[in-house]
Write a protein that holds these residues in place. Structure first.
Motif, PDB file in Angstrom:
ATOM      1  N   ASP A 145       0.872  -1.172   0.000  1.00 15.06           N
ATOM      2  CA  ASP A 145       0.000   0.000   0.000  1.00 15.06           C
ATOM      3  C   ASP A 145       0.909   1.221   0.000  1.00 15.06           C
ATOM      4  O   ASP A 145       1.704   1.404   0.925  1.00 15.06           O
ATOM      5  N   ILE A 146       0.818   2.040  -1.051  1.00 13.56           N
ATOM      6  CA  ILE A 146       1.648   3.244  -1.157  1.00 13.56           C
ATOM      7  C   ILE A 146       0.833   4.413  -0.641  1.00 13.56           C
ATOM      8  O   ILE A 146      -0.226   4.725  -1.186  1.00 13.56           O
ATOM      9  N   ARG A 147       1.317   5.054   0.408  1.00 12.56           N
ATOM     10  CA  ARG A 147       0.526   6.091   1.067  1.00 12.56           C
ATOM     11  C   ARG A 147       1.409   7.210   1.594  1.00 12.56           C
ATOM     12  O   ARG A 147       2.616   7.031   1.781  1.00 12.56           O
ATOM     13  N   ALA A 148       0.797   8.352   1.862  1.00 17.02           N
ATOM     14  CA  ALA A 148       1.485   9.482   2.488  1.00 17.02           C
ATOM     15  C   ALA A 148       0.956   9.638   3.903  1.00 17.02           C
ATOM     16  O   ALA A 148      -0.223   9.418   4.168  1.00 17.02           O
ATOM     17  N   ILE A 161       9.646   5.791   1.093  1.00 16.85           N
ATOM     18  CA  ILE A 161       9.977   6.039  -0.310  1.00 16.85           C
ATOM     19  C   ILE A 161      10.591   7.430  -0.482  1.00 16.85           C
ATOM     20  O   ILE A 161      11.654   7.576  -1.082  1.00 16.85           O
ATOM     21  N   ILE A 162       9.927   8.457   0.061  1.00 16.18           N
ATOM     22  CA  ILE A 162      10.495   9.805   0.033  1.00 16.18           C
ATOM     23  C   ILE A 162      10.107  10.543   1.318  1.00 16.18           C
ATOM     24  O   ILE A 162       9.024  10.337   1.851  1.00 16.18           O
ATOM     25  N   PRO A 163      10.993  11.403   1.825  1.00 13.74           N
ATOM     26  CA  PRO A 163      10.610  12.255   2.948  1.00 13.74           C
ATOM     27  C   PRO A 163       9.722  13.390   2.455  1.00 13.74           C
ATOM     28  O   PRO A 163       9.916  13.916   1.349  1.00 13.74           O
ATOM     29  N   GLY A 268       4.400  13.767   6.469  1.00  7.69           N
ATOM     30  CA  GLY A 268       3.750  13.430   5.214  1.00  7.69           C
ATOM     31  C   GLY A 268       4.611  12.556   4.323  1.00  7.69           C
ATOM     32  O   GLY A 268       4.427  12.539   3.107  1.00  7.69           O
ATOM     33  N   ASP A 269       5.573  11.860   4.931  1.00  9.46           N
ATOM     34  CA  ASP A 269       6.445  10.985   4.132  1.00  9.46           C
ATOM     35  C   ASP A 269       5.606  10.002   3.319  1.00  9.46           C
ATOM     36  O   ASP A 269       4.529   9.576   3.743  1.00  9.46           O
ATOM     37  N   MET A 295      10.758   8.066  -7.573  1.00  7.60           N
ATOM     38  CA  MET A 295      10.032   9.128  -6.866  1.00  7.60           C
ATOM     39  C   MET A 295      10.958  10.054  -6.098  1.00  7.60           C
ATOM     40  O   MET A 295      10.491  11.009  -5.460  1.00  7.60           O
ATOM     41  N   GLY A 296      12.251   9.803  -6.155  1.00  8.66           N
ATOM     42  CA  GLY A 296      13.202  10.639  -5.425  1.00  8.66           C
ATOM     43  C   GLY A 296      13.157  12.103  -5.828  1.00  8.66           C
ATOM     44  O   GLY A 296      13.453  12.989  -5.015  1.00  8.66           O
ATOM     45  N   ALA A 297      12.740  12.373  -7.065  1.00 12.52           N
ATOM     46  CA  ALA A 297      12.698  13.758  -7.532  1.00 12.52           C
ATOM     47  C   ALA A 297      11.637  14.583  -6.811  1.00 12.52           C
ATOM     48  O   ALA A 297      11.683  15.820  -6.827  1.00 12.52           O
ATOM     49  N   LEU A 298      10.674  13.924  -6.139  1.00 13.64           N
ATOM     50  CA  LEU A 298       9.625  14.650  -5.421  1.00 13.64           C
ATOM     51  C   LEU A 298      10.147  15.263  -4.140  1.00 13.64           C
ATOM     52  O   LEU A 298       9.571  16.245  -3.650  1.00 13.64           O
ATOM     53  N   SER A 299      11.177  14.678  -3.552  1.00 13.47           N
ATOM     54  CA  SER A 299      11.627  15.121  -2.224  1.00 13.47           C
ATOM     55  C   SER A 299      12.503  16.356  -2.332  1.00 13.47           C
ATOM     56  O   SER A 299      12.962  16.747  -3.386  1.00 13.47           O
TER      57      SER A 299
END
Length: 299
Positions: A145-148, A161-163, A268-269, A295-299
């Motif tokens: 489950d991919i979630r924030a 996945i990303i901070p 909100g990671d 998804m690293g570019a989002l952080s």
């Protein structure tokens, strides 16, 4: 003729148990509710127990049903572990990855990442389901489950996945008319645009700031479970909202939105949540590393 329960029926029962509904289960699988009811009745007959209390609106587990549900979760995990062990003996990983996520995160970021992942690993079958509600990973047959936001289920494994952080924001037009709140408590006197999220309490914003953790009850005349609707209303000047910083970074940069109370934020990671067994799967490990890179570019 064998009277042993069918694996597909066990999986179907797991979905009914997690959703407490024949109709919702039928919608998820794209089948008729009568078919779901028939298969569950056949499972009850095979096991010789009543699994569910049925009402006009929902179904609830009986005592025997709760026991069977726990066994179903173990059985489905064992089946996945068997598949993984066979798959890992091959040079190229294969088998299914079933992923759940919220609509915006799934459409905007996961779907493109999964497209690229599939090109690299054609032997892996991908299923992405976008659900703006909490999910039962094992009972509903999801690997991830991919979630924030915060992960509160202590029995699950959380892979960051990303901070990220959730922040407060509004349109300049709203601030010009109503002024900038001076502290968190002041939000209660402002019009807020509310987002109903999967894991977060509705109408309460829990923030970390100079005084540590604080909560404020907020209200407003516009609310939705869709982040795009909320962002549209905020840009039109209807109030203050709270959401992930990566969602509004471009709008903050171009000035169409401004940050409110910048000293306050909430976790909100972005996490990929799995069972402990799924975390040991080779194809899941490969996918998680790929997703962190994409998804690293989002952080």
């Amino acid at each position: 003729m064998s009277n042993d329960p069918d694996l597909h029926d066990l999986r179907l029962f797991g979905k009914v148990a997690s959703l407490s509904s024949f109709a919702a289960t039928a919608r998820e699988y794209g089948i008729a509710p009568t078919f779901v009811s028939k298969r569950i009745a056949m499972l009850e007959q095979a096991l010789g127990v009543r699994l569910l209390h049925r009402t006009t609106r929902r179904v609830n587990l009986t005592d025997e049903g709760r026991k069977v549900y726990r066994w179903v979760q173990r059985i489905l995990e064992d089946v996945e572990e068997m598949r993984d062990e066979i798959s890992e003996a091959r040079s190229e990983p294969n088998g299914p990855i079933r992923i759940s996520s919220s609509a915006r995160l799934g459409r905007t970021h996961l779907a493109p990442a999964l497209s690229r992942f599939k090109r690299h690993h054609p032997g892996i079958d991908v299923w992405l389901e976008l659900l703006d509600r909490p999910v039962d990973l094992i009972g509903e047959g999801f690997h991830l489950d991919i979630r924030a936001g915060e992960v509160r289920e202590h029995h699950l494994i959380a892979h960051r996945i990303i901070p990220s952080a959730r922040i407060l924001f509004a349109a300049p037009s709203y601030i010009a008319r109503h002024g900038m709140p001076q502290d968190l408590a002041g939000l209660a006197r402002h019009e807020c645009v509310l987002l109903r999220e999967r894991e977060e309490p509705f109408g309460t914003w829990r923030m970390s700031g100079p005084q540590g953790g604080e909560s404020v009850r907020v209200s407003g005349t516009l609310a939705s479970n869709d982040i795009d609707a909320v962002l549209h209303w905020v840009r039109d000047g209807h109030g203050i909202a709270c959401s992930a910083d990566w969602l509004i970074r471009d709008s903050l940069d171009d000035g169409s939105l401004v940050r409110v109370l910048p000293a306050y934020s909430q976790p909100g990671d972005v996490w990929a949540v799995s069972s402990s067994r799924a975390a040991q799967s080779a194809r899941i490990r490969i996918f998680l590393e790929f997703l962190k890179e994409q998804m690293g570019a989002l952080s």
